[in-house]
Write an enzyme that holds these catalytic residues in place. Structure first.
Site, PDB file in Angstrom:
ATOM      1  N   HIS A  18      31.065  33.116  38.938  1.00 51.15           N
ATOM      2  CA  HIS A  18      30.354  32.298  39.369  1.00 51.15           C
ATOM      3  C   HIS A  18      31.038  31.076  40.101  1.00 51.15           C
ATOM      4  O   HIS A  18      30.563  30.574  41.255  1.00 51.15           O
ATOM      5  CB  HIS A  18      29.564  31.813  38.207  1.00 51.15           C
ATOM      6  CG  HIS A  18      28.089  32.445  37.583  1.00 51.15           C
ATOM      7  ND1 HIS A  18      26.833  32.085  38.015  1.00 51.15           N
ATOM      8  CD2 HIS A  18      28.153  33.770  37.353  1.00 51.15           C
ATOM      9  CE1 HIS A  18      26.127  33.070  37.577  1.00 51.15           C
ATOM     10  NE2 HIS A  18      27.076  34.056  37.100  1.00 51.15           N
ATOM     11  N   ASP A 111      25.259  25.681  40.894  1.00 52.00           N
ATOM     12  CA  ASP A 111      24.971  27.022  40.524  1.00 52.00           C
ATOM     13  C   ASP A 111      23.450  27.195  40.054  1.00 52.00           C
ATOM     14  O   ASP A 111      22.993  26.136  39.432  1.00 52.00           O
ATOM     15  CB  ASP A 111      26.094  27.483  39.436  1.00 52.00           C
ATOM     16  CG  ASP A 111      25.991  29.005  39.154  1.00 52.00           C
ATOM     17  OD1 ASP A 111      24.616  29.361  38.570  1.00 52.00           O
ATOM     18  OD2 ASP A 111      26.778  29.691  39.297  1.00 52.00           O
ATOM     19  N   ALA A 335      44.132  44.033  40.034  1.00 48.31           N
ATOM     20  CA  ALA A 335      44.358  44.471  41.596  1.00 48.31           C
ATOM     21  C   ALA A 335      43.650  43.423  42.633  1.00 48.31           C
ATOM     22  O   ALA A 335      42.669  42.998  42.161  1.00 48.31           O
ATOM     23  CB  ALA A 335      43.756  45.817  41.613  1.00 48.31           C
ATOM     24  N   GLN A 337      41.304  43.221  44.647  1.00 46.67           N
ATOM     25  CA  GLN A 337      40.103  43.865  44.973  1.00 46.67           C
ATOM     26  C   GLN A 337      39.705  44.198  46.325  1.00 46.67           C
ATOM     27  O   GLN A 337      39.348  45.193  46.909  1.00 46.67           O
ATOM     28  CB  GLN A 337      38.957  43.739  44.099  1.00 46.67           C
ATOM     29  CG  GLN A 337      37.633  44.638  44.329  1.00 46.67           C
ATOM     30  CD  GLN A 337      36.688  44.551  43.183  1.00 46.67           C
ATOM     31  OE1 GLN A 337      36.846  44.858  41.978  1.00 46.67           O
ATOM     32  NE2 GLN A 337      35.555  43.985  43.459  1.00 46.67           N
ATOM     33  N   HIS A 352      31.363  48.561  37.543  1.00 51.88           N
ATOM     34  CA  HIS A 352      29.937  47.891  36.792  1.00 51.88           C
ATOM     35  C   HIS A 352      28.831  47.774  37.477  1.00 51.88           C
ATOM     36  O   HIS A 352      27.832  47.509  37.187  1.00 51.88           O
ATOM     37  CB  HIS A 352      30.345  46.893  35.772  1.00 51.88           C
ATOM     38  CG  HIS A 352      30.954  45.534  36.715  1.00 51.88           C
ATOM     39  ND1 HIS A 352      31.937  45.964  37.677  1.00 51.88           N
ATOM     40  CD2 HIS A 352      30.674  44.347  36.618  1.00 51.88           C
ATOM     41  CE1 HIS A 352      32.044  44.565  38.172  1.00 51.88           C
ATOM     42  NE2 HIS A 352      31.438  43.733  37.700  1.00 51.88           N
ATOM     43  N   GLY A 375      22.868  42.125  32.577  1.00 55.76           N
ATOM     44  CA  GLY A 375      22.578  41.312  33.684  1.00 55.76           C
ATOM     45  C   GLY A 375      21.872  41.934  34.800  1.00 55.76           C
ATOM     46  O   GLY A 375      21.075  42.854  34.857  1.00 55.76           O
TER      47      GLY A 375
END
Length: 456
Positions: A18, A111, A335, A337, A352, A375
């Site tokens: 987040h 947020d 890693a 990504q 996921h 989620g």
């Protein structure tokens, strides 16, 4: 205008992924408003990671630590402890920052989870509250329909389990999503529990925000986005943020690749099959039985694979697996990504289906194999498989050797896999168009800047 109106309080939620997108947004806004100051409120652990390597006081963004809800000596803060400390922990840190600087905050950028941002803004004479939703339009839509979905679930027979399979055809853009694929917080038994309560309060409060910023782009979820625009004051789709960052002229620190992931991908023979990349985010490790199933499928498939797996997951691998697969597989604890997904040798992403991972796969044209856990991951994976048609969900909802091997075969070797690849490459093109100088996301970011300019 007073100096307070150029001082922005930025309130981050310190868990999962987040805080990083919020800091990325702040950096883009600080470049647009070099005379403004941004005070970034976050817990100490998250701040130390985000601001590592930065010179103290550099630029116009300053980090402030908020209490994380734990007592002295506790090793690990949980979501619940932190949420139960809100909003008092932020209120205290904000008051200290205002005393230190001698100015009241003239804007709150938070947020979206931090629903009390609007209250803090109102207490300061109604200064603006801007909320960042770090996931997609599809999941924020789900939360805005919480009361409706709960009433629908309560009125639907569930004796045979079919009630949760009912599709939400009446919600614009969500006709492929079933009640059971809604985020768990929406159907929680106790909406007053810390995490569901925070999310429910957010759904109630967001319509009062001056603007909501989303890390998506208009062509990805057009029907859903148009619907939520009718429910919120302003909606700015400014993503994919990872591509906006890449397009920005500001120099970026070098990306760490301590485990030589990119050189390993570079070393794969040109004639080798596409590589499979496996990662489940920073906070998730599949259960031991599913780690075994994944390993067995990878060994049977014999396609090159790069697997980001923490040490506590590695210990569950089948005996001798590392030795037997060393010629075509690599397992690392972490890693880079974005660099991995952008590598031309990578052909599938086992994930996921968190939003950042999903959007990064789209941004670099990589098909997905989805195993959602919680989620928004169920909604994201349903969009991947049934709306965008850029990947597949693992049948049965869990990794087994047979179903994982089946998914790998579909994505890597079938006619359907070719279609999935065509679809994701098309979406990649639309994502790249969105962040170009006259693209939709660039225009909406400029509209956000114009909105803030009116306040500053």
């Amino acid at each position: 205008m007073g100096s307070s109106e150029c001082h922005v309080a930025v309130l981050a939620f310190p868990f999962a992924t987040h805080a990083a997108p919020l800091l990325s947004l702040v950096e883009q806004l600080s470049a647009a408003f070099p005379s403004a100051r941004f005070s970034f409120f976050n817990n100490q652990d998250s701040n130390s990671g985000l601001f590592r390597g930065r010179k103290p006081g550099a630029g116009n963004v300053k980090a402030y630590d908020v209490w994380d809800g734990t007592v002295a000596g506790e090793a690990l803060v949980t979501h619940e402890e932190f949420i139960m400390a809100m909003p008092g922990n932020y209120v205290k840190a904000i008051a200290e920052a205002e005393a230190e600087t001698g100015t009241k905050f003239g804007c709150f950028l938070t947020d979206a989870f931090l629903w009390f941002g609007g209250d803090l803004a109102a207490e300061r004479g109604g200064v603006p509250w801007i909320a960042l939703w770090t996931a997609g339009a599809c999941s924020i839509s789900a939360h805005l329909y919480t009361d409706f979905v709960r009433s629908l679930a309560a009125a639907t027979p569930t004796g045979n389990g079919n009630g949760l399979e009912q599709k939400l055809k009446v919600i614009p853009g969500m006709s492929e999503i079933s009640i059971g694929e809604m985020p768990g917080e929406i159907l929680a038994k106790d909406l007053q529990a810390p995490f569901p309560g925070m999310i429910y309060n957010m759904a109630l409060k967001l319509p009062g925000a001056n603007a909501v910023v989303i890390n998506s782009f208009q062509n990805l979820e057009p029907t859903v986005t148009d619907d939520i625009r009718s429910k919120l004051h302003k909606v700015f789709n400014i993503g994919p943020m990872i591509l906006r960052q890449a397009a920005a002229a500001t120099p970026k620190p070098p990306i760490s690749d301590d485990h030589n992931c990119i050189p390993w991908l570079d070393s794969l023979p040109p004639a080798s099959p596409p590589a499979v990349y496996l990662s489940f985010g920073s906070g998730l490790t599949p259960p031991p039985a599913e780690i075994v199933a994944l390993a067995e499928a990878l060994e049977a498939k014999r396609a090159p694979f790069l697997w980001s797996l923490k040490p506590h997951g590695v210990k569950h691998l089948p005996e001798g697996f590392l030795e037997r697969t060393k010629e075509f597989g690599k397992i690392v604890p972490w890693a880079p990504q974005v660099q991995v997904l952008s590598h031309p040798g990578v052909g599938a992403f086992v994930t996921h289906c968190g939003w950042n991972s999903t959007l990064e796969a789209i941004s670099f044209g990589v098909c997905l194999i989805c195993r959602p856990f919680y989620g928004d991951q169920q909604i994201n994976s349903r969009f991947v498989e049934s709306v965008w048609e850029i990947g597949v969900k693992v049948e049965g909802g869990k990794f087994t050797k047979d179903e994982t091997l089946k998914a790998l075969n579909v994505v890597l070797d079938s006619d359907r896999g070719k279609l999935l690849k065509e679809n994701v490459v098309k979406l990649k093109g639309e994502a790249m168009e969105a962040v170009k100088p006259h693209g939709s996301s660039t225009k909406e970011f400029q509209e956000l800047v114009h909105l803030l300019n009116g306040y500053f």
